[in-house]
Design a protein around this motif. Sequence first.
Motif, short mmCIF file in Angstrom:
data_model
loop_
_atom_site.label_atom_id
_atom_site.label_comp_id
_atom_site.label_asym_id
_atom_site.label_seq_id
_atom_site.Cartn_x
_atom_site.Cartn_y
_atom_site.Cartn_z
N PRO A 141 0.84 -1.20 0.00
CA PRO A 141 0.00 0.00 0.00
C PRO A 141 0.87 1.25 0.00
CG PRO A 141 -0.74 -1.58 1.66
CD PRO A 141 0.59 -2.08 1.16
N HIS A 142 0.58 2.18 -0.88
CA HIS A 142 1.35 3.42 -0.94
C HIS A 142 0.53 4.47 -1.68
CE1 HIS A 142 2.23 1.45 -4.79
NE2 HIS A 142 2.50 2.66 -5.28
N SER A 143 0.95 5.73 -1.53
CA SER A 143 0.25 6.84 -2.18
C SER A 143 1.13 7.39 -3.30
CB SER A 143 -0.04 7.95 -1.17
OG SER A 143 -0.61 9.07 -1.81
N PRO A 144 0.79 7.11 -4.54
CA PRO A 144 1.61 7.59 -5.67
C PRO A 144 1.72 9.11 -5.76
CG PRO A 144 0.11 5.87 -6.37
CD PRO A 144 -0.31 6.27 -4.99
N ASN A 145 0.75 9.83 -5.21
CA ASN A 145 0.72 11.29 -5.39
C ASN A 145 1.98 11.96 -4.87
OD1 ASN A 145 -1.80 11.16 -6.55
ND2 ASN A 145 -2.90 11.55 -4.64
N ARG A 146 2.53 11.48 -3.77
CA ARG A 146 3.73 12.11 -3.20
C ARG A 146 4.95 11.91 -4.10
NH1 ARG A 146 7.24 13.92 0.47
NH2 ARG A 146 8.88 12.61 1.34
N TYR A 147 4.91 10.92 -4.96
CA TYR A 147 6.08 10.55 -5.74
C TYR A 147 5.94 10.81 -7.24
CZ TYR A 147 6.35 7.94 -1.37
OH TYR A 147 6.34 7.59 -0.04
N THR A 148 4.80 11.26 -7.68
CA THR A 148 4.55 11.43 -9.10
C THR A 148 4.89 12.85 -9.56
OG1 THR A 148 2.77 9.78 -9.04
CG2 THR A 148 2.79 11.29 -10.90
N SER A 149 5.62 12.95 -10.66
CA SER A 149 5.94 14.27 -11.22
C SER A 149 6.40 14.11 -12.65
CB SER A 149 7.05 14.95 -10.40
OG SER A 149 8.25 14.21 -10.49
N ASP A 150 6.41 15.20 -13.38
CA ASP A 150 7.00 15.18 -14.72
C ASP A 150 8.52 15.06 -14.62
OD1 ASP A 150 4.57 15.32 -15.95
OD2 ASP A 150 4.74 17.42 -16.56
N ILE A 151 9.11 15.85 -13.72
CA ILE A 151 10.56 15.89 -13.56
C ILE A 151 10.90 15.89 -12.08
CG2 ILE A 151 12.68 17.15 -14.16
CD1 ILE A 151 10.90 18.74 -16.18
N SER A 152 11.90 15.11 -11.70
CA SER A 152 12.31 15.09 -10.30
C SER A 152 13.82 14.99 -10.20
CB SER A 152 11.67 13.92 -9.56
OG SER A 152 12.22 12.69 -9.98
N PHE A 153 14.32 15.44 -9.05
CA PHE A 153 15.72 15.24 -8.69
C PHE A 153 15.78 14.86 -7.22
CE2 PHE A 153 19.74 16.72 -6.86
CZ PHE A 153 20.62 15.93 -7.59
N VAL A 154 16.51 13.79 -6.93
CA VAL A 154 16.71 13.34 -5.56
C VAL A 154 18.19 13.49 -5.22
CG1 VAL A 154 16.50 11.41 -3.95
CG2 VAL A 154 14.85 11.65 -5.81
N GLY A 155 18.49 14.26 -4.19
CA GLY A 155 19.90 14.40 -3.80
C GLY A 155 20.18 15.68 -3.05
N SER A 156 21.35 15.72 -2.46
CA SER A 156 21.77 16.91 -1.71
C SER A 156 22.10 18.05 -2.65
CB SER A 156 23.00 16.56 -0.87
OG SER A 156 23.55 17.72 -0.28
#
Length: 393
Positions: A141-156
């Motif tokens: 079970p999870h909520s895709p809304n928090r993770y959905t985007s056209d463009i993302s960057f993960v990092g410091s």
Amino acid sequence: MNIIFLDWPCFCKEDSVSAFKALGHQIYFFSHPEYDARKSPAFDAAFDEFCSKKHYDMVFSYNFYPLVSEGCKRNQLKYISIVYDAPHVSLYSYTIVYPCNYVFLFDQAQYEELSGMGITTVHYLPLAGNADRIKTLLARPHSPNRYTSDISFVGSLYNEDHNLFDRLTGLSDYTKGYLEAIMEAQLQIYGYYFIEEILPKKVLAEMKASVPYHAGFTGIQTDEYIYGNYFIGRKLTEMDRIRTLTSVAEQHPLRLYTLNQAFSAPGIENMGTVDYDYEMPYVFHYSKINLNITLKSIKSGIPLRAIDIMSAGGFLLTNFQSDLLQHFTPEEDFVYYDDLQDLNEKIQYYLTHEKERRQIAKNGQEKIRRYHSFEQHFSEILQLAFPEFKDLQ
């Protein structure tokens, strides 16, 4: 085999333990608060006591630690380490030459540098990924809304309090101008880091006088390495990432997942941090385009972020890193950009060519699954370290 796993807050722990067990090996965790110290009688005593209680075949860790190498030498154990950090000053420790070491570097340029010094304990191997992890996570079970985007960057963004470059004060106008000029030039170059090569002794002397930094007398690290990577390299990464993200956000909104929740810029939605094991793969999977902006001190290697993006079935759009071409095919498994104009043009193209984008993401994930799984890499590593075993599986 019985494997001691150095237990510290490293990435890839769960995937690695699962892979070792799948290959038929037993894992025993050893932890100590001074594992990364230069000297520690307390660590030495605890490590030797741990080793005395049972027969072990080897020690494994992410990143290389001199105290562990010393302990393996004393206890006649093989020490396998996989380095994913860059810079990693411990690689320049004198202990790197101990025959017990098998040190795997993900950066071909760094491997060639150390190997060229006659160090025979280093080996080149890209980092591994778990392409099946996302299947397990998607079933939860999870909520895709928090993770959905056209463009993302993960990092410091490397603009947190520990930025060493920003602590430099009292520099002469010449040194400030010289540093600004070479940093601006470096920002225009992808795939080649030249800062260490062009730091004059006069400039280094001023930097050292302003913020002294000494890694001890236990290795061969140079001032050029320390100040070129820990000071300038991280500052360059901050500048590069903020420039890149703000340039993209001028045309396309993006989501940023980062430590510094105070950072804001038009078009950028700061989402804070995500858990590496249980949230980050969702971000990579649900983002249409995942950006990789490599830490400048990674000279040619494929960053762990890029491997994780492809593992999760995400579309990878990255700056150029030459090691990628050894293992993946551009515009088939991933896409790279040459400059900010090229980046924005490719974002526009792939946002409007969904079928092509999805196929590239699928290809990258399949290549990770076929050639770069943890089980495959660990099998190769163990066969190198233990050639007497014909079949370690």
